[in-house]
Design an enzyme around this catalytic site. Structure first.
Site, PDB file in Angstrom:
ATOM      1  N   TRP A  30       0.844  -1.192   0.000  1.00 53.12           N
ATOM      2  CA  TRP A  30       0.000   0.000   0.000  1.00 53.12           C
ATOM      3  C   TRP A  30       0.884   1.248   0.000  1.00 53.12           C
ATOM      4  O   TRP A  30       0.613   2.220  -0.707  1.00 53.12           O
ATOM      5  CB  TRP A  30      -0.909  -0.037   1.230  1.00 53.12           C
ATOM      6  CG  TRP A  30      -1.888   1.091   1.367  1.00 53.12           C
ATOM      7  CD1 TRP A  30      -2.286   1.977   0.408  1.00 53.12           C
ATOM      8  CD2 TRP A  30      -2.610   1.451   2.546  1.00 53.12           C
ATOM      9  NE1 TRP A  30      -3.205   2.869   0.917  1.00 53.12           N
ATOM     10  CE2 TRP A  30      -3.426   2.569   2.227  1.00 53.12           C
ATOM     11  CE3 TRP A  30      -2.658   0.940   3.845  1.00 53.12           C
ATOM     12  CZ2 TRP A  30      -4.264   3.180   3.165  1.00 53.12           C
ATOM     13  CZ3 TRP A  30      -3.499   1.541   4.776  1.00 53.12           C
ATOM     14  CH2 TRP A  30      -4.289   2.656   4.433  1.00 53.12           C
ATOM     15  N   ASP A  60       1.966  -8.512  -1.086  1.00 50.18           N
ATOM     16  CA  ASP A  60       0.532  -8.220  -1.083  1.00 50.18           C
ATOM     17  C   ASP A  60       0.306  -6.850  -1.692  1.00 50.18           C
ATOM     18  O   ASP A  60       1.020  -5.886  -1.390  1.00 50.18           O
ATOM     19  CB  ASP A  60      -0.008  -8.240   0.351  1.00 50.18           C
ATOM     20  CG  ASP A  60      -1.491  -7.909   0.398  1.00 50.18           C
ATOM     21  OD1 ASP A  60      -2.297  -8.817   0.156  1.00 50.18           O
ATOM     22  OD2 ASP A  60      -1.831  -6.735   0.656  1.00 50.18           O
ATOM     23  N   TYR A  65      -4.264   0.506  -5.171  1.00 46.03           N
ATOM     24  CA  TYR A  65      -3.067   1.152  -4.620  1.00 46.03           C
ATOM     25  C   TYR A  65      -2.397   1.958  -5.732  1.00 46.03           C
ATOM     26  O   TYR A  65      -1.707   1.417  -6.592  1.00 46.03           O
ATOM     27  CB  TYR A  65      -2.087   0.127  -4.062  1.00 46.03           C
ATOM     28  CG  TYR A  65      -2.566  -0.633  -2.837  1.00 46.03           C
ATOM     29  CD1 TYR A  65      -3.689  -0.233  -2.123  1.00 46.03           C
ATOM     30  CD2 TYR A  65      -1.869  -1.753  -2.390  1.00 46.03           C
ATOM     31  CE1 TYR A  65      -4.119  -0.928  -1.010  1.00 46.03           C
ATOM     32  CE2 TYR A  65      -2.286  -2.452  -1.266  1.00 46.03           C
ATOM     33  CZ  TYR A  65      -3.413  -2.045  -0.583  1.00 46.03           C
ATOM     34  OH  TYR A  65      -3.830  -2.748   0.528  1.00 46.03           O
ATOM     35  N   HIS A 132     -11.655  -6.963  -1.422  1.00 38.53           N
ATOM     36  CA  HIS A 132     -10.957  -5.898  -0.719  1.00 38.53           C
ATOM     37  C   HIS A 132     -11.862  -5.184   0.286  1.00 38.53           C
ATOM     38  O   HIS A 132     -12.464  -4.156  -0.019  1.00 38.53           O
ATOM     39  CB  HIS A 132     -10.383  -4.897  -1.723  1.00 38.53           C
ATOM     40  CG  HIS A 132      -9.331  -3.999  -1.157  1.00 38.53           C
ATOM     41  ND1 HIS A 132      -8.588  -3.141  -1.940  1.00 38.53           N
ATOM     42  CD2 HIS A 132      -8.875  -3.842   0.098  1.00 38.53           C
ATOM     43  CE1 HIS A 132      -7.732  -2.482  -1.187  1.00 38.53           C
ATOM     44  NE2 HIS A 132      -7.907  -2.872   0.061  1.00 38.53           N
TER      45      HIS A 132
END
Length: 338
Positions: A30, A60, A65, A132
């Site tokens: 992220w 991940d 993002y 998500h």
């Protein structure tokens, strides 16, 4: 020793029933995508390289993002390495919906998102696709999970799971037999998942991916009341949940209260370790955890995170003290919320 030495090999743990064995410490991306201040392309690529060079075999990411930037950076870096040594990559889908409603979690929408991520990651099939942090109602829509089964049968995804905000969502999700992984927030300031959810996940052999392990930096011990965050850093603009779930920022802990709790934990940290390493080791002491995914844009911090896997487990006394600090300082703010 632990501050400076990077082990050649980390232990690996099974990621549920996926067949993937992944390093205990993975990497969340992220940070290199969005919402953490400005990150240059060079810094983003270097962070991922640092993770792979340190032995990390689990990355991940998510399609939102940086509007796919994180996925594309991962693809760029992986192209530099031997395909046979490619790490497992988990991505996420669903947050591109606008509005982000349960009704949007349809087969057609998920197929569109999956195909976009396949392109971004330059792969025929996604290793692991996670919903998500969808609205709670999605977990009561069997057709959504049927759609994931279809995408798996079509060869677009190899495995699927969910990323959840709340323990109750995780418990509901693992009722679906196709759900092989659950990503959830868990750290010394968010301890509730260990009470029931971990036992149920272990019983069903579901892999647990732990995100926000350092409470957005609180558990690094490097933040203070004077710390200023960039305007485009979620730690500045989402403290009360203005943009997304408040639990994603500082794990939902009021900032000043979190700083007080950190001060109480400092005496527990070994002299040759950092507070971040101590916090990651506390998480890894829970056998139900498959991987923990701290994120960083600093290669030095990435390497330090890996070292946490080499620390000895906490003593019973240390574990009890972490629990006492949690109950005294933060439990009333977070325990029943998530």
């Amino acid at each position: 020793m632990y501050r400076d030495h990077v082990p050649c090999n980390m232990d690996e743990r099974a990621l549920g029933t996926t067949g993937y064995d992944v390093t205990e410490v993975g990497m969340g991306t992220w940070n290199i995508g969005s919402d953490w201040g400005d990150v240059s392309d060079e810094a983003a690529h270097e962070a991922v390289r640092a993770a792979i060079d340190a032995g990390i075999t689990f990355l991940d990411t998510a399609d939102v993002y940086g509007d796919g930037r994180s996925e594309r950076v991962i693809a760029d870096v992986l192209a530099e390495y031997d395909p046979d040594e490619r790490p497992t990559v988990a991505t996420k889908a669903g947050r591109r919906l606008d509005p982000h409603d349960a009704s949007g979690y349809t087969e057609s929408n998920l197929r569109e998102f999956v195909d976009r991520s396949r392109s971004n990651l330059d792969t025929d099939a996604l290793d692991v696709l996670q919903l998500h942090c969808p609205p709670t109602d999605v977990y009561y829509q069997p057709e959504t999970f049927d759609a994931l089964d279809v995408l798996k049968a079509e060869g677009r995804i190899d495995h699927y799971g969910v990323s959840v905000e709340r323990v109750e969502e995780g418990l509901k999700a693992i009722e679906y037999p196709g759900v092989e992984t659950v990503q959830i927030i868990f750290n010394p300031f968010r301890q509730r998942p260990a009470e029931l959810f971990f036992d149920e996940a272990a019983r069903r052999d579901v892999g647990i991916i732990v995100r926000v392990p350092l409470a957005s930096g609180l558990l690094t011990g490097n933040l203070s009341a004077e710390t200023e965050f960039p305007e485009n850093d979620h730690r500045n603009f989402n403290r009360e949940g203005e943009a997304f779930d408040r639990g994603e920022t500082f794990a939902g802990v009021p900032y000043e209260r979190g700083l007080e709790a950190v001060d109480e934990l400092r005496p527990l940290v070994p002299e040759d370790a950092t507070m971040a390493q101590f916090s990651l080791r506390w998480i890894l002491d829970h056998d139900a955890v498959s991987a923990v995914i701290p994120g960083s844009t600093d290669p030095k911090h990435v390497r330090e995170n890996v070292i946490a896997a080499s620390l000895p487990p906490l003593t019973t006394e240390e574990t009890e003290r972490v629990r006492e600090v949690y109950e005294e300082y933060v439990a009333d703010a977070v325990h029943q919320r998530w």
